[in-house]
Design a protein around this motif. Sequence first.
Motif, PDB file in Angstrom:
ATOM      1  N   ARG B 249     -14.309  15.621  -3.604  1.00  0.00           N
ATOM      2  CA  ARG B 249     -14.313  15.396  -1.969  1.00  0.00           C
ATOM      3  C   ARG B 249     -14.034  16.803  -1.477  1.00  0.00           C
ATOM      4  O   ARG B 249     -14.676  17.101  -0.421  1.00  0.00           O
ATOM      5  CB  ARG B 249     -13.460  14.246  -1.475  1.00  0.00           C
ATOM      6  CG  ARG B 249     -14.175  13.823  -0.044  1.00  0.00           C
ATOM      7  CD  ARG B 249     -13.771  12.528   0.270  1.00  0.00           C
ATOM      8  NE  ARG B 249     -14.800  11.557  -0.377  1.00  0.00           N
ATOM      9  CZ  ARG B 249     -14.411  10.155  -0.634  1.00  0.00           C
ATOM     10  NH1 ARG B 249     -13.082   9.957  -0.543  1.00  0.00           N
ATOM     11  NH2 ARG B 249     -15.407   9.558  -1.337  1.00  0.00           N
TER      12      ARG B 249
ATOM     13  N   VAL C 190      -7.676  -1.266   4.957  1.00  0.00           N
ATOM     14  CA  VAL C 190      -7.140  -0.083   5.158  1.00  0.00           C
ATOM     15  C   VAL C 190      -6.549   0.232   6.484  1.00  0.00           C
ATOM     16  O   VAL C 190      -5.375   0.787   6.545  1.00  0.00           O
ATOM     17  CB  VAL C 190      -8.628   1.001   5.363  1.00  0.00           C
ATOM     18  CG1 VAL C 190      -7.760   2.322   5.473  1.00  0.00           C
ATOM     19  CG2 VAL C 190      -9.078   0.997   3.782  1.00  0.00           C
ATOM     20  N   LEU C 191      -7.219  -0.281   7.321  1.00  0.00           N
ATOM     21  CA  LEU C 191      -6.482  -0.167   8.770  1.00  0.00           C
ATOM     22  C   LEU C 191      -5.008  -1.217   8.915  1.00  0.00           C
ATOM     23  O   LEU C 191      -4.136  -0.407   9.245  1.00  0.00           O
ATOM     24  CB  LEU C 191      -7.375  -0.426   9.899  1.00  0.00           C
ATOM     25  CG  LEU C 191      -8.533   0.299  10.106  1.00  0.00           C
ATOM     26  CD1 LEU C 191      -9.532  -0.297  11.288  1.00  0.00           C
ATOM     27  CD2 LEU C 191      -8.026   1.674  10.892  1.00  0.00           C
ATOM     28  N   ARG C 193      -3.118  -1.667   6.545  1.00  0.00           N
ATOM     29  CA  ARG C 193      -2.182  -0.767   5.961  1.00  0.00           C
ATOM     30  C   ARG C 193      -1.517   0.440   6.377  1.00  0.00           C
ATOM     31  O   ARG C 193      -0.588   0.795   6.201  1.00  0.00           O
ATOM     32  CB  ARG C 193      -2.753  -0.511   4.235  1.00  0.00           C
ATOM     33  CG  ARG C 193      -2.718  -1.656   3.417  1.00  0.00           C
ATOM     34  CD  ARG C 193      -2.896  -1.172   2.160  1.00  0.00           C
ATOM     35  NE  ARG C 193      -1.837  -0.395   1.594  1.00  0.00           N
ATOM     36  CZ  ARG C 193      -1.069  -0.698   0.554  1.00  0.00           C
ATOM     37  NH1 ARG C 193      -1.189  -1.769  -0.185  1.00  0.00           N
ATOM     38  NH2 ARG C 193      -0.269   0.299   0.376  1.00  0.00           N
TER      39      ARG C 193
ATOM     40  N   ALA D 168      -7.834   6.658  12.986  1.00  0.00           N
ATOM     41  CA  ALA D 168      -7.960   5.794  11.819  1.00  0.00           C
ATOM     42  C   ALA D 168      -8.931   4.875  12.071  1.00  0.00           C
ATOM     43  O   ALA D 168      -9.959   4.551  11.690  1.00  0.00           O
ATOM     44  CB  ALA D 168      -6.773   5.137  11.371  1.00  0.00           C
ATOM     45  N   ALA D 245     -12.766   7.217   4.267  1.00  0.00           N
ATOM     46  CA  ALA D 245     -12.871   7.112   2.613  1.00  0.00           C
ATOM     47  C   ALA D 245     -11.291   7.699   2.122  1.00  0.00           C
ATOM     48  O   ALA D 245     -10.759   7.134   1.292  1.00  0.00           O
ATOM     49  CB  ALA D 245     -13.836   7.721   2.048  1.00  0.00           C
ATOM     50  N   LEU D 247      -8.622   7.969   3.838  1.00  0.00           N
ATOM     51  CA  LEU D 247      -7.613   7.062   4.540  1.00  0.00           C
ATOM     52  C   LEU D 247      -7.620   5.957   3.312  1.00  0.00           C
ATOM     53  O   LEU D 247      -6.222   5.523   3.041  1.00  0.00           O
ATOM     54  CB  LEU D 247      -8.009   6.588   5.783  1.00  0.00           C
ATOM     55  CG  LEU D 247      -6.737   5.817   6.371  1.00  0.00           C
ATOM     56  CD1 LEU D 247      -5.568   6.695   6.591  1.00  0.00           C
ATOM     57  CD2 LEU D 247      -7.263   5.074   7.797  1.00  0.00           C
ATOM     58  N   ALA D 248      -8.594   5.389   3.080  1.00  0.00           N
ATOM     59  CA  ALA D 248      -8.550   4.384   1.883  1.00  0.00           C
ATOM     60  C   ALA D 248      -7.817   4.929   0.868  1.00  0.00           C
ATOM     61  O   ALA D 248      -7.142   4.011   0.316  1.00  0.00           O
ATOM     62  CB  ALA D 248     -10.049   3.790   1.574  1.00  0.00           C
ATOM     63  N   ARG D 249      -8.177   5.904   0.407  1.00  0.00           N
ATOM     64  CA  ARG D 249      -7.477   6.361  -0.992  1.00  0.00           C
ATOM     65  C   ARG D 249      -6.023   6.454  -0.715  1.00  0.00           C
ATOM     66  O   ARG D 249      -5.060   6.095  -1.476  1.00  0.00           O
ATOM     67  CB  ARG D 249      -8.109   7.790  -1.534  1.00  0.00           C
ATOM     68  CG  ARG D 249      -7.776   8.095  -2.831  1.00  0.00           C
ATOM     69  CD  ARG D 249      -8.757   8.661  -3.531  1.00  0.00           C
ATOM     70  NE  ARG D 249      -9.777   7.845  -4.061  1.00  0.00           N
ATOM     71  CZ  ARG D 249     -11.280   8.276  -3.850  1.00  0.00           C
ATOM     72  NH1 ARG D 249     -11.429   9.521  -3.863  1.00  0.00           N
ATOM     73  NH2 ARG D 249     -12.179   7.478  -4.525  1.00  0.00           N
ATOM     74  N   GLN D 251      -4.012   4.907   1.331  1.00  0.00           N
ATOM     75  CA  GLN D 251      -3.324   3.757   1.452  1.00  0.00           C
ATOM     76  C   GLN D 251      -3.505   2.980   0.262  1.00  0.00           C
ATOM     77  O   GLN D 251      -3.174   1.713   0.227  1.00  0.00           O
ATOM     78  CB  GLN D 251      -4.072   3.099   2.442  1.00  0.00           C
ATOM     79  CG  GLN D 251      -3.958   3.612   3.994  1.00  0.00           C
ATOM     80  CD  GLN D 251      -2.284   3.628   4.313  1.00  0.00           C
ATOM     81  OE1 GLN D 251      -1.594   2.933   3.646  1.00  0.00           O
ATOM     82  NE2 GLN D 251      -1.872   4.451   5.284  1.00  0.00           N
TER      83      GLN D 251
END
Lengths: 316, 316, 316, 316
Positions: B249, C190-191, C193, D168, D245, D247-249, D251
Motif C-alpha cells: 500500500r 473498525v470504527l 474499535r 476515521a 483500509a 485503519l482497519a489493519r 485496528q
Amino acid sequence: MNVAFLGLGAIGAPMAGHLAAPPFALTVWNRTRERALRFVETHRGARVADTAAEAVRGAEFVITCVPSSREVEALVDGELLDAIPAGALFIDCTSGDPATSRHLAERLAERGIGFVDAPVSGGVIGAEKGTLTVMVGGDAALLDRARPVLAAFGEKIVHCGAIGAGDALKAVNNALLAVHLWSTAEGLAVLERAGVRADIALDVINTSSGRSNASMNLFPERVLTRAFPRTFRLALLDKDVGIGADLARQQKVPAPILQLTAELFRMAHATLGEEADHVEAARIVEQWAAVTIGGPRPSADAPTGVSPNNELEQEL
Amino acid sequence: MNVAFLGLGAIGAPMAGHLAAPPFALTVWNRTRERALRFVETHRGARVADTAAEAVRGAEFVITCVPSSREVEALVDGELLDAIPAGALFIDCTSGDPATSRHLAERLAERGIGFVDAPVSGGVIGAEKGTLTVMVGGDAALLDRARPVLAAFGEKIVHCGAIGAGDALKAVNNALLAVHLWSTAEGLAVLERAGVRADIALDVINTSSGRSNASMNLFPERVLTRAFPRTFRLALLDKDVGIGADLARQQKVPAPILQLTAELFRMAHATLGEEADHVEAARIVEQWAAVTIGGPRPSADAPTGVSPNNELEQEL
Amino acid sequence: MNVAFLGLGAIGAPMAGHLAAPPFALTVWNRTRERALRFVETHRGARVADTAAEAVRGAEFVITCVPSSREVEALVDGELLDAIPAGALFIDCTSGDPATSRHLAERLAERGIGFVDAPVSGGVIGAEKGTLTVMVGGDAALLDRARPVLAAFGEKIVHCGAIGAGDALKAVNNALLAVHLWSTAEGLAVLERAGVRADIALDVINTSSGRSNASMNLFPERVLTRAFPRTFRLALLDKDVGIGADLARQQKVPAPILQLTAELFRMAHATLGEEADHVEAARIVEQWAAVTIGGPRPSADAPTGVSPNNELEQEL
Amino acid sequence: MNVAFLGLGAIGAPMAGHLAAPPFALTVWNRTRERALRFVETHRGARVADTAAEAVRGAEFVITCVPSSREVEALVDGELLDAIPAGALFIDCTSGDPATSRHLAERLAERGIGFVDAPVSGGVIGAEKGTLTVMVGGDAALLDRARPVLAAFGEKIVHCGAIGAGDALKAVNNALLAVHLWSTAEGLAVLERAGVRADIALDVINTSSGRSNASMNLFPERVLTRAFPRTFRLALLDKDVGIGADLARQQKVPAPILQLTAELFRMAHATLGEEADHVEAARIVEQWAAVTIGGPRPSADAPTGVSPNNELEQEL
C-alpha cells in the motif's frame, strides 16, 4: 489397436506422434485440415480422415485433445455420437470441466461407449518425450483398457477418482499456477518499487519458503528476461481457473483466493486478448504498479542466476 | 570481536550458539532470564548479562532477534540508545518492518552507531547448521563489517538494498508462503469434496505447474499426517503478511491477492489464537469446507509418497 | 380464474391470501400439509389439494413460491409436467436461477404451457399488504396474461426482459444487499474499535454518501438493538448471492466484490447454520474483530435515533 | 472572532464564504494565489494574506481544508507552528488520517494550540448552503469553542470521539461509498450483459433491499446519462478508502471487502489518472465487462425515471 486422434494442437500433435506406429493404427483429424496433412507428412504410419465421423469409424480408442469441453461436446453432438462403434473407449485428454465430462459419459454410455477424462500435464516437451502426467477420471477397468494407449505418451498415469476427477485435479493445479503467478508478480512489483531488484529477490525466495514453480521457473526464464514466450495461452488458463472456481462453488467450499484469482485472470484475459501467453498476466500487475519486474538495468550488473532454459514448456 | 546477542528464541539461540567461541566474545540477554541461563550452561564461552544495557556495554556488534520491530524499538528506546558504544554496529535479525528499521537507523546514526536489517530464513535447522540465508538491508560498507559475524550462522548472505530492504524481502517471501499455504488448502479441500484424495492430488501437483513449497513440503509432512507441529507461529506469519501488505500500500501497488491473504491470516489468527502454528491456517479452510484434507482413510490404502522428514523447519 | 398456488411459506402464504376470493378460484398445496390446512382455515374460499398434481388439475395459472429453483424443478419433474393442462401459464415467484428457469420454460413449452419467472421483493409486510414489487422475465404477451394475477399481490410489476431476467435482477439486488450488509459491518467494527460509537457513526453515514438500505434500516433496527429477528434466512441470501456470482461468471464479467461476497456468505452460512437470519452475518465480522457493534453501553447515553419498527420485513 | 482559512478549493471556498462577515474577521490564504484573490473579490469582508504564516498571525481560529493530512503537516512544519498564536484553536476540515491528526495535535499542544479534526460531508451544495455535516474528533471543550465557527457552514455537528475520530468516520463513510459504487457497477454490468437494462434494474433496486446512495443518485444521474460530471476526484476517494483500509489493519479488524475495494480504487486511480471523477470507476468495470451501463439505446424507449438533478454534489 485402432486409434482415432482428434485435435492436433501444440500438445495433441506430439501426443498423437507416439501412436503413429504399430501396435497402433492411427487415424487423425483436425478442424484446420492443414495441420492434419502436415502431421501425416512426418508420420507416414498415420491416416488423415476428412471428417471427425470418418476418423472414428472402426476405432477402438477415440482420443480428443481440444481447447475445452465445449468443443468436445460439439463434436459428440455433431458427428461422433452416431459414428463411434459400440464397445469403443473415448479418452478425453482435453482440460475439461467435470460436469460436462459426466454428461458426455452418460450419453456415450447409452451407446455402449466407455469414457474416461484424461487431461495431461507436462507441456509440449513432455508430449514430445512421452513423459506426460495423465490424470484419469473414470472406472478403473476402463483405465486398465486405456493404459496401453496412455502409456505411449504418458510416464505417470494417475487414477484420480470417478469421471471428472481428472478434470478437477487439472483445473485445481492450473488454478494454483495462476494464484502463484499473480501473487509472485505482486510481491516482486512491490519489492522493485521498494528498491529490491527482482533477480535478487528471486535468488532468495527460491531458496526460501515463498518459492513456487512460478518463482523458480516462470519469472526467471520469462519475465526477468522479458521473453514472454507464447507457450500456453492466458485464455486457456482463464478457462481452467474458472473451472476450478466453479467447482469450488459447486462443492460449497469458500475459496476466496481461488475466486479472486479467477476474477483477475478474467480481467487480464479481457484486457490482453486471446493470443497473450499466460505469463503476460504479470504485465497487468506491472502496469498497475507502474514498474517493470526485472528487465534491462541502467548499470552493467545484469541479473544473475538466470540461465537460459530450453524446457520452458515442461511445467505446463 | 565483542558481540551482544539479544533474544534467544527458537531461532535466536542456535544462531547465538555459533558466536559462543573465539574469535567472538559473546554476551547474551533474554527477556525471560531462564532461557539465557540455559544457553550459557551449554555454551560455556558465553556470558549472561542482567540487563540489555549491560549486555551491549563494550559491544562492537549488537544483534537482535526478537518477534517484531516493536520489541526492537522498545529495547532501543528503553535501554540501548544510551548504552551502545559509539562506533558499534547494530545488526537486527528480527523479521522487522522497513519503516521502523529506517527510523531506528536514523536514531542510532545520531549516536554514531551503524545499523543493518538482516532477517534470516532457513528455520531452526538452518540456524543450528549455520546455513541460514541472511537478507541484508543497509550500507554496503556496513555489510562488509557485519560479514564475519553473519557468516558464523549464515551460508548465503545477500545484499538486498538500502535499509529496510532485508525486511521487505523477508516480508514478501513470507507473504507468498501465506498465499500458497491458503490457496493450496482451498484447492485440496475442493478436490477432497469432489472425490479426489489429497495425497493423490499432491502427487500430481508436485510434478506439475501448481507446485510450491507449501504443496511439496508443508502439506505432505504436516497436514496429511495431521501432525501440525508447532514450529512457526501463525501470529508471526500474520505479522509478516501484514508488513508485506502495508508495504504494497505504501508503494501504491494494487496487490489484491496479498491484501486478501493478509485479511485471511488476520482472521485465522483471531480465530486460532497466539499459539497455533502457521500451517494450522489449513484447519480454517477445512472447517469452512466441512472436509478433512488427508488424514486417516477408512480403507487400508494409506496416503503414499509422504516420508517422515526431520527437516520440517528448513523452509521457514 | 383457476389458480393453483404451490408453496405457502412466509411470503407465499400472504401472497396466496390475495387470490383466495373471486374472481379467483384458488387451490393450494404445500409440502408440509399442516401449513395448507392452516391456510384454508383462515381463507375459506380456498381448497387444499392432497398432491401438487391434484392442485394443478384444471388450473389456468400455476404459481410456485419455494426456496429455490431446485424445488421447482423437482416439482415439475416429479408430478407437474404431466398434470398441468396445456394452455396454462406457469408463474414462478421463487427467487430462482436464470438457467434453470430457461430450462423449465423449454420443457413446459413442449407441453404447451407458458412460463414466466416472477420473483418478488417487499418482504412479508409487502406480501400481506399486496404491495410487492414483481420482477418478470419472459414473453410480454405472457406477462399480459399474468398481470391480473400478479396485480393481486404486486403493486409494481416490472418487465425485466426475457426468461430468467426476473431471476437475474432479484439475484443481483440481493447480492448488493449482501455486499452492503457485510461492508457496513466491517466499517462499523473498525470504527467501534477506533472509539467511534456505531450509533453516532450511523447517524452521520445515513445523511452522507456511504448510506445504503443496510445502514439505514438493518443496522439501526436489528444489529444495534441486538434484536437480530429471523425474517430472511442467511442460507437463502447465500443462495441468492451465489446465483448473482454465477451469473457474473457466465456473463464473463470480472466482478471481484460480488465474488468475494459470495465466499463470505458461503462461509457465514457454513459457520452459522441453516436457521440464522441474514443480518447475523454481522456477528461473524464482530467475532473476527473482537468487538460488538452497538449494544448496551456502560453509561446511560443509549443509542439515539433508533426507533422500534414493525416493518422490518419491508426491505427484503 | 479572528479566523484564518487556509485552502480555498471547491469545498473550502464556499465554506469560507460563510465566515467573511461579522462577527467573523476573515483572512484567507491559498497555495494558488489567484483563487484567494478571486475569493476576496466576491467577499469584500475578507483579507488575503501573502503567506500562510501571515494569515494565521493574530488568529483565534485556524481552519485548514486541503487535499490530505500530508498538506496539513507540510503547512504546520513549514510555516504555521511558529506563527499561530498560543491559545488559538486549529480546526482541520481536511479529510485526513487519524494518525497524522493525533501527531499534529501533540505538536500543536506543545505550543499551547488546541486541535480538532473536523472533516465535512455534503459536497459543494452543502458548503454553499451552509448545511454541511461536520464530524468532529477531539476534546468536547474544544468542540464547544469551535462550535460558533462550525455552525457558520455546518448544520449537523457531531462529536465522534477523541482526536482522529472525525477523520476515521469520514474515511469509513467514503470507503462505503466506494464499495457501493463499485459493486453496483458490477451488478449492473452483469445485468446489462444478461439482457436487463440498467434503468429498469435501478428502478427495481431503488425500491428494494439492494439500494444505496450510489444506486439512488450516482448511477441514475451520472452513469446512465453518461454525464460523469467531475465533482469529486477519484484520486481523493482512493486516498480516503486507503485511510479506511489502513485503519482497519491498525485496528486488527479483518475487513476483506474494504481491503479489496482499496485495491480496486488504487488500480482505477493508476489507470484513469489524477483528474478523473470518482464515479468514473464505473468505466473500469464497463471495460472489463465489455458493456455500457445505460447510455443511448438503439430504440426510442429511453431510460425512464431518471430526472435531471442540480444537486449532484449533495451526497459527497
